[in-house]
Scaffold this motif. Structure first.
Motif, PDB file in Angstrom:
ATOM      1  N   VAL A 114      28.154   0.035 -31.062  1.00  0.00           N
ATOM      2  CA  VAL A 114      28.061  -1.119 -31.952  1.00  0.00           C
ATOM      3  C   VAL A 114      29.080  -0.975 -33.071  1.00  0.00           C
ATOM      4  CG1 VAL A 114      26.544  -2.425 -33.482  1.00  0.00           C
ATOM      5  CG2 VAL A 114      25.604  -1.327 -31.430  1.00  0.00           C
ATOM      6  N   SER A 115      29.846  -2.038 -33.307  1.00  0.00           N
ATOM      7  CA  SER A 115      30.803  -2.069 -34.411  1.00  0.00           C
ATOM      8  C   SER A 115      30.372  -3.141 -35.403  1.00  0.00           C
ATOM      9  CB  SER A 115      32.207  -2.371 -33.883  1.00  0.00           C
ATOM     10  OG  SER A 115      33.103  -2.545 -34.957  1.00  0.00           O
ATOM     11  N   LEU A 116      30.070  -2.705 -36.621  1.00  0.00           N
ATOM     12  CA  LEU A 116      29.721  -3.612 -37.721  1.00  0.00           C
ATOM     13  C   LEU A 116      30.642  -3.294 -38.895  1.00  0.00           C
ATOM     14  CD1 LEU A 116      25.839  -3.321 -37.455  1.00  0.00           C
ATOM     15  CD2 LEU A 116      27.206  -5.359 -37.008  1.00  0.00           C
ATOM     16  N   PRO A 117      31.901  -3.724 -38.807  1.00  0.00           N
ATOM     17  CA  PRO A 117      32.905  -3.288 -39.778  1.00  0.00           C
ATOM     18  C   PRO A 117      32.677  -3.735 -41.217  1.00  0.00           C
ATOM     19  CG  PRO A 117      33.794  -5.002 -38.355  1.00  0.00           C
ATOM     20  CD  PRO A 117      32.441  -4.636 -37.807  1.00  0.00           C
ATOM     21  N   VAL A 118      31.879  -4.771 -41.443  1.00  0.00           N
ATOM     22  CA  VAL A 118      31.734  -5.288 -42.803  1.00  0.00           C
ATOM     23  C   VAL A 118      30.516  -4.726 -43.544  1.00  0.00           C
ATOM     24  CG1 VAL A 118      32.939  -7.433 -42.276  1.00  0.00           C
ATOM     25  CG2 VAL A 118      30.458  -7.319 -42.012  1.00  0.00           C
ATOM     26  N   LEU A 119      29.739  -3.864 -42.896  1.00  0.00           N
ATOM     27  CA  LEU A 119      28.512  -3.360 -43.513  1.00  0.00           C
ATOM     28  C   LEU A 119      28.593  -1.859 -43.769  1.00  0.00           C
ATOM     29  CD1 LEU A 119      25.842  -5.217 -41.369  1.00  0.00           C
ATOM     30  CD2 LEU A 119      26.728  -5.872 -43.613  1.00  0.00           C
ATOM     31  N   ASP A 120      27.889  -1.413 -44.811  1.00  0.00           N
ATOM     32  CA  ASP A 120      27.832   0.032 -45.038  1.00  0.00           C
ATOM     33  C   ASP A 120      26.911   0.656 -43.988  1.00  0.00           C
ATOM     34  OD1 ASP A 120      25.060   0.456 -45.978  1.00  0.00           O
ATOM     35  OD2 ASP A 120      25.678  -0.529 -47.832  1.00  0.00           O
ATOM     36  N   GLN A 121      27.029   1.961 -43.813  1.00  0.00           N
ATOM     37  CA  GLN A 121      26.356   2.688 -42.740  1.00  0.00           C
ATOM     38  C   GLN A 121      24.836   2.528 -42.772  1.00  0.00           C
ATOM     39  OE1 GLN A 121      28.231   4.213 -40.452  1.00  0.00           O
ATOM     40  NE2 GLN A 121      26.642   5.205 -39.261  1.00  0.00           N
ATOM     41  N   ASP A 122      24.212   2.600 -43.942  1.00  0.00           N
ATOM     42  CA  ASP A 122      22.757   2.504 -44.026  1.00  0.00           C
ATOM     43  C   ASP A 122      22.248   1.135 -43.593  1.00  0.00           C
ATOM     44  OD1 ASP A 122      22.490   5.122 -44.884  1.00  0.00           O
ATOM     45  OD2 ASP A 122      22.445   4.588 -47.020  1.00  0.00           O
ATOM     46  N   VAL A 123      22.884   0.083 -44.065  1.00  0.00           N
ATOM     47  CA  VAL A 123      22.487  -1.276 -43.686  1.00  0.00           C
ATOM     48  C   VAL A 123      22.736  -1.489 -42.197  1.00  0.00           C
ATOM     49  CG1 VAL A 123      22.985  -3.740 -43.998  1.00  0.00           C
ATOM     50  CG2 VAL A 123      22.840  -2.229 -45.991  1.00  0.00           C
ATOM     51  N   ALA A 124      23.886  -1.061 -41.726  1.00  0.00           N
ATOM     52  CA  ALA A 124      24.224  -1.215 -40.311  1.00  0.00           C
ATOM     53  C   ALA A 124      23.204  -0.505 -39.431  1.00  0.00           C
ATOM     54  CB  ALA A 124      25.632  -0.689 -40.050  1.00  0.00           C
ATOM     55  N   THR A 125      22.799   0.693 -39.809  1.00  0.00           N
ATOM     56  CA  THR A 125      21.813   1.452 -39.040  1.00  0.00           C
ATOM     57  C   THR A 125      20.487   0.710 -38.973  1.00  0.00           C
ATOM     58  OG1 THR A 125      22.858   3.553 -39.569  1.00  0.00           O
ATOM     59  CG2 THR A 125      20.545   3.638 -38.913  1.00  0.00           C
ATOM     60  N   LYS A 126      20.057   0.156 -40.087  1.00  0.00           N
ATOM     61  CA  LYS A 126      18.791  -0.594 -40.105  1.00  0.00           C
ATOM     62  C   LYS A 126      18.867  -1.820 -39.205  1.00  0.00           C
ATOM     63  CE  LYS A 126      17.348   1.065 -44.567  1.00  0.00           C
ATOM     64  NZ  LYS A 126      17.342   0.877 -45.999  1.00  0.00           N
ATOM     65  N   GLY A 143      11.900   3.831 -22.208  1.00  0.00           N
ATOM     66  CA  GLY A 143      11.019   4.729 -21.476  1.00  0.00           C
ATOM     67  C   GLY A 143      11.365   4.869 -20.008  1.00  0.00           C
ATOM     68  N   ASN A 144      12.308   4.064 -19.522  1.00  0.00           N
ATOM     69  CA  ASN A 144      12.689   4.100 -18.112  1.00  0.00           C
ATOM     70  C   ASN A 144      14.042   4.769 -17.879  1.00  0.00           C
ATOM     71  OD1 ASN A 144      10.422   2.541 -17.188  1.00  0.00           O
ATOM     72  ND2 ASN A 144      11.418   0.781 -18.101  1.00  0.00           N
ATOM     73  N   ILE A 145      14.985   4.499 -18.777  1.00  0.00           N
ATOM     74  CA  ILE A 145      16.311   5.103 -18.669  1.00  0.00           C
ATOM     75  C   ILE A 145      16.748   5.545 -20.060  1.00  0.00           C
ATOM     76  CG2 ILE A 145      16.925   3.678 -16.679  1.00  0.00           C
ATOM     77  CD1 ILE A 145      18.760   2.053 -18.468  1.00  0.00           C
ATOM     78  N   ASP A 146      17.674   6.474 -20.097  1.00  0.00           N
ATOM     79  CA  ASP A 146      18.218   6.921 -21.375  1.00  0.00           C
ATOM     80  C   ASP A 146      19.146   5.848 -21.907  1.00  0.00           C
ATOM     81  OD1 ASP A 146      16.931   9.362 -21.278  1.00  0.00           O
ATOM     82  OD2 ASP A 146      18.617  10.380 -20.322  1.00  0.00           O
ATOM     83  N   VAL A 147      18.865   5.409 -23.138  1.00  0.00           N
ATOM     84  CA  VAL A 147      19.725   4.450 -23.838  1.00  0.00           C
ATOM     85  C   VAL A 147      20.098   5.079 -25.168  1.00  0.00           C
ATOM     86  CG1 VAL A 147      19.921   2.168 -24.890  1.00  0.00           C
ATOM     87  CG2 VAL A 147      18.642   2.440 -22.750  1.00  0.00           C
ATOM     88  N   THR A 148      21.375   5.263 -25.384  1.00  0.00           N
ATOM     89  CA  THR A 148      21.878   5.785 -26.639  1.00  0.00           C
ATOM     90  C   THR A 148      22.629   4.675 -27.361  1.00  0.00           C
ATOM     91  OG1 THR A 148      22.151   7.956 -25.607  1.00  0.00           O
ATOM     92  CG2 THR A 148      23.313   7.579 -27.686  1.00  0.00           C
ATOM     93  N   VAL A 149      22.317   4.500 -28.628  1.00  0.00           N
ATOM     94  CA  VAL A 149      23.002   3.490 -29.421  1.00  0.00           C
ATOM     95  C   VAL A 149      23.862   4.211 -30.445  1.00  0.00           C
ATOM     96  CG1 VAL A 149      22.748   1.492 -30.920  1.00  0.00           C
ATOM     97  CG2 VAL A 149      21.085   1.884 -29.113  1.00  0.00           C
ATOM     98  N   LEU A 150      25.168   3.966 -30.375  1.00  0.00           N
ATOM     99  CA  LEU A 150      26.122   4.605 -31.278  1.00  0.00           C
ATOM    100  C   LEU A 150      26.689   3.555 -32.225  1.00  0.00           C
ATOM    101  CD1 LEU A 150      28.026   6.567 -28.512  1.00  0.00           C
ATOM    102  CD2 LEU A 150      26.244   7.453 -30.023  1.00  0.00           C
ATOM    103  N   LEU A 151      26.699   3.890 -33.496  1.00  0.00           N
ATOM    104  CA  LEU A 151      27.228   2.992 -34.499  1.00  0.00           C
ATOM    105  C   LEU A 151      28.568   3.532 -34.963  1.00  0.00           C
ATOM    106  CD1 LEU A 151      26.755   0.518 -36.251  1.00  0.00           C
ATOM    107  CD2 LEU A 151      25.427   1.954 -37.785  1.00  0.00           C
ATOM    108  N   GLY A 152      29.601   2.719 -34.792  1.00  0.00           N
ATOM    109  CA  GLY A 152      30.924   3.212 -35.159  1.00  0.00           C
ATOM    110  C   GLY A 152      31.697   2.250 -36.007  1.00  0.00           C
TER     111      GLY A 152
END
Length: 152
Positions: A114-126, A143-152
């Motif tokens: 996920v790219s949220l270039p206009v937000l600070d890290q804490d807000v973007a994470t929420k 619970g069925n498959i591994d899903v990783t969400v990366l914030l960059g």
């Protein structure tokens, strides 16, 4: 950053009302074609070279990645709007991996970037965490498959 394992899996995420039904038909499995009932999709399907195919067509993992990234991005924009943020310029990319599992079948793993270039890290994470709760694909895979969400 968040991981699927941080989400409460005891919550019932099934729909209480069906608002739309998509229909698609596969002809020939991974070496054939897929069509949608409304004619919007008519695609050749082929095994990727990494799995012994010629790669001359799309594959179910690409279609799943496209669907998941679009759905998650829509959930993210919706959540952003609820909290008063305009997420113009944001993107979600999905990587869907496939490989053998311990039950002699195959399983999937997903990485969402996920790219949220206009937000600070804490807000973007929420916002990302909230979108992961709202997104139907996230709810279906939890619970069925591994899903990783990366914030960059």
């Amino acid at each position: 950053m968040s991981e699927d394992t941080a989400v409460d899996t005891s919550v019932d995420t099934r729909p209480t009302k069906i608002m739309y039904v998509a229909e698609a038909t596969a002809h020939g499995g991974r070496d054939g074609y897929v069509t949608s009932q409304d004619g919007q999709i008519e695609l050749k399907v082929a095994m990727p070279p990494q799995m012994g195919g010629d790669g001359n067509g799309t594959n179910p993992e690409q279609l799943f990645a496209a669907g998941y990234s679009a759905c998650f991005h829509n959930a993210l924009v919706l959540v952003g709007r609820r909290f008063g943020f305009d997420l113009v310029g944001s993107t979600v990319a999905a990587k869907v991996g496939i490989g053998p599992n311990a039950q002699r079948g195959y399983g999937l793993a997903v990485a969402l970037s996920v790219s949220l270039p206009v937000l600070d890290q804490d807000v973007a994470t929420k916002l990302v965490d909230a979108a992961h709760e709202v997104c139907p694909y996230s709810n279906a895979t939890r619970g069925n498959i591994d899903v990783t969400v990366l914030l960059g």
